[in-house]
Design an enzyme around this catalytic site. Sequence first.
Site, PDB file in Angstrom:
ATOM      1  N   CYS A  19      -6.837   7.192  28.051  1.00  0.00           N
ATOM      2  CA  CYS A  19      -5.448   7.492  28.417  1.00  0.00           C
ATOM      3  C   CYS A  19      -4.668   7.925  27.178  1.00  0.00           C
ATOM      4  CB  CYS A  19      -4.783   6.261  29.029  1.00  0.00           C
ATOM      5  SG  CYS A  19      -5.591   5.631  30.513  1.00  0.00           S
ATOM      6  N   ASP A 408      -0.706   1.490 -15.525  1.00  0.00           N
ATOM      7  CA  ASP A 408       0.336   1.733 -16.509  1.00  0.00           C
ATOM      8  C   ASP A 408       0.478   0.447 -17.327  1.00  0.00           C
ATOM      9  OD1 ASP A 408       2.680   2.875 -17.755  1.00  0.00           O
ATOM     10  OD2 ASP A 408       3.850   1.534 -16.485  1.00  0.00           O
ATOM     11  N   ASP A 614       5.100   1.417 -12.223  1.00  0.00           N
ATOM     12  CA  ASP A 614       6.384   0.875 -11.799  1.00  0.00           C
ATOM     13  C   ASP A 614       7.585   1.724 -12.193  1.00  0.00           C
ATOM     14  OD1 ASP A 614       6.539   0.320 -14.576  1.00  0.00           O
ATOM     15  OD2 ASP A 614       7.954  -1.289 -14.156  1.00  0.00           O
ATOM     16  N   ASP A 618       6.145   7.189 -13.727  1.00  0.00           N
ATOM     17  CA  ASP A 618       4.834   6.986 -13.100  1.00  0.00           C
ATOM     18  C   ASP A 618       4.720   7.715 -11.762  1.00  0.00           C
ATOM     19  OD1 ASP A 618       3.881   5.286 -15.109  1.00  0.00           O
ATOM     20  OD2 ASP A 618       4.835   3.539 -14.184  1.00  0.00           O
TER      21      ASP A 618
END
Length: 724
Positions: A19, A408, A614, A618
């Site tokens: 369906c 990082d 962060d 980045d």
Amino acid sequence: MLKPKNITVEITGMSCASCAQKIESAIGKASGVSESIVNFATRKATVTGSIPAEEIHKIIEGLGYKVVKENAPAISEKEIAQSEWKKFLVSATLSVPVFIISMFMLHFKFSDLCQFVLTTAVVFWPGFGFFKNALKQIRHWSLGMDSLIALGAGTAYGFSVVILLQSGSGLYFESASIIITLILLGRFFESKAKGKAGEAIRKLMDLQPKTARVVRGDTTKEIPIIEVQVGELLIIRPGEKVPVDGVITEGDTSIDESMLTGESMPSNKTVGDKVFGGTVNTTGLVYMKAEKIGADTVLAHIAKLVEDAQGSRAPVQRLADKVSGVFVQIVISIALLTLCIWLLTGNSFNDAIVPAVAVLVIACPCALGLATPTAVMVGTGRAAGLGILIKDATSLELAHKINTLVLDKTGTITEGKPRVTDLFHKISGEKETDNEELKNLLHIMGSCEQHSEHPVGKAIVNYVKNLDIEISDVKEFKTVTGMGIWAGYNWSTVLIGSERLMKENNIDMSELKQRAMEIKNDGKTVAFMAIDNEIKAVIGIGDMVRETSKDAIQRISDMDVEIVMLTGDNEIVAEAIGKTVNIKDVYANLTPSDKCDKIKALQQDGKIVGMIGDGINDAPALATADVSFAIGTATEIAMEAANITLVKGDITKAWEALRLSRQTMKIIKQNLFWAFGYNVIAIPFAALGLLNPMIAAGAMAFSSVSVVTNSLRLRKFKLGDGKK
């Protein structure tokens, strides 16, 4: 021309993955639709494009299904399960006598008529929904699971009625009634299990308190949460939930933020600290100013992310979707072929109809349709409970393939907040801070730096304040660009800054030069302090490694994932941090574009690359990586670019995300293996006449339930210890 947007529509009447495929295909062909996903497990269609919602509703309703209108209350799986349970009880009550009469061959006056009456009641009362939906599906050329059930039970019932009218023997009323009963029982368990699978969003929204205590004028009122306005002053008593997002304006307390971070330890809060709606005030009475309300709160944002992820489709589901799209037609063809072969091999129609019916009722496209979505629902919901927000099912799936994780440095491996780590001075030559002369030196240091906006200056001021040393105001202060500060303290001249600042003022640093070299070799920033042209102290300022980073990196490495650190900082600092956390592959002095190039190089080497960052710088690298992680202290740009957000800002959450992804994929593969294997094995068994239709119906019901139940194992995914 309407702008592309996402529209989510709740659908009722879908009985299986076939369906969902029919609806998805029909919507996808409409003008203005760029993407259409219909999730059988969540009963929702997610459509991206410029098509109006009304057009989507028309397409769905034109196929014989219903749309839950925007203002109408959503239908919960609990309500569906209760409805199925009531139908099952009625069907079972009527079917048991039929089953007993047939199985024990009880012959008494009107026994056949009794079976007919009771089975007719089952077919046209609790089982009527199957036939009604099947008729709709046939009318719209959209065959689904209800069509198979209606054909199977209807054939057994209709054939028995014909035999009864001919006063013959060989009735199959018990097959028709028990098939419907067992299917209803299976759907009850399925709905109940699906309800558990989708409870993550309900739990999140239940965290939102219903009222808030607001200060208006000289009075305090308790009002519904929806009436809170941005900027209003709210009171939160101990034990109460924070109503909305905001900032504390008065008071100190501890806040239980486990619903956001997954961490059980409360977080200390004071004036100026941010608090979030749904978290719990555990100790003190505080006042807060409302900053974000309604859909703008972190809790609402998290719920939306989880809902979007649960409605998305993992690539591994594609094969199952293709099969589901043609499954019912194939099964009906096999049933007809089975009937013909049995008849052509000399068997009576009475004998031939049994395996044909068994084929119809044992086939299960539902298991195929539920295999991946239920695991994704439970997996993303469990992740949210652990403080891991997964944007979509593709990210969840791809994360388990990561074999290289790029980190990082600043704010990811480290805290991202420079602080004083070393202090050497001429007073004692050591770091002790318990004599009055040294306290006076620190007092002067903090007082002179309090007006500095440089991170080094702020780190020095925080260091002094944390030692409970008061600072006083200085009237003369100026920044020496790129080198430090100059200040007048009482009748003395104070210089705090770089070696260059000292040299330009002809200050002899020889007594502390060795100490300065030790600090520099550790990859930290060096600052000197001189009073009246006499060197007094050398200060080491560093961005400290998070307490959990080393252990988390080791755990990720133990998963056979290569760790690489990319940073814009200098080589000395980068190498020192890399050595501390045992990262061998360290690349320093990188610009944002350099980071992207490095990730592309890793990808060209055949690596599946994950990236944790962060900062704004980045964002390009996060977008380049195959799977990107933004830590919870991340900027909004970094979080927008990331596939997965780690709410707490801790690399340990990345390790948990990788483990959860691997476990989720393991569950999905088990589900798909069972769903495909069940149909591949069961249908031939039924066609060969080795399965009674009643047993086939029970097996079909069990197959869907087993897939959902297996997915529910992810709810017990354990935090932090590596166990599942």
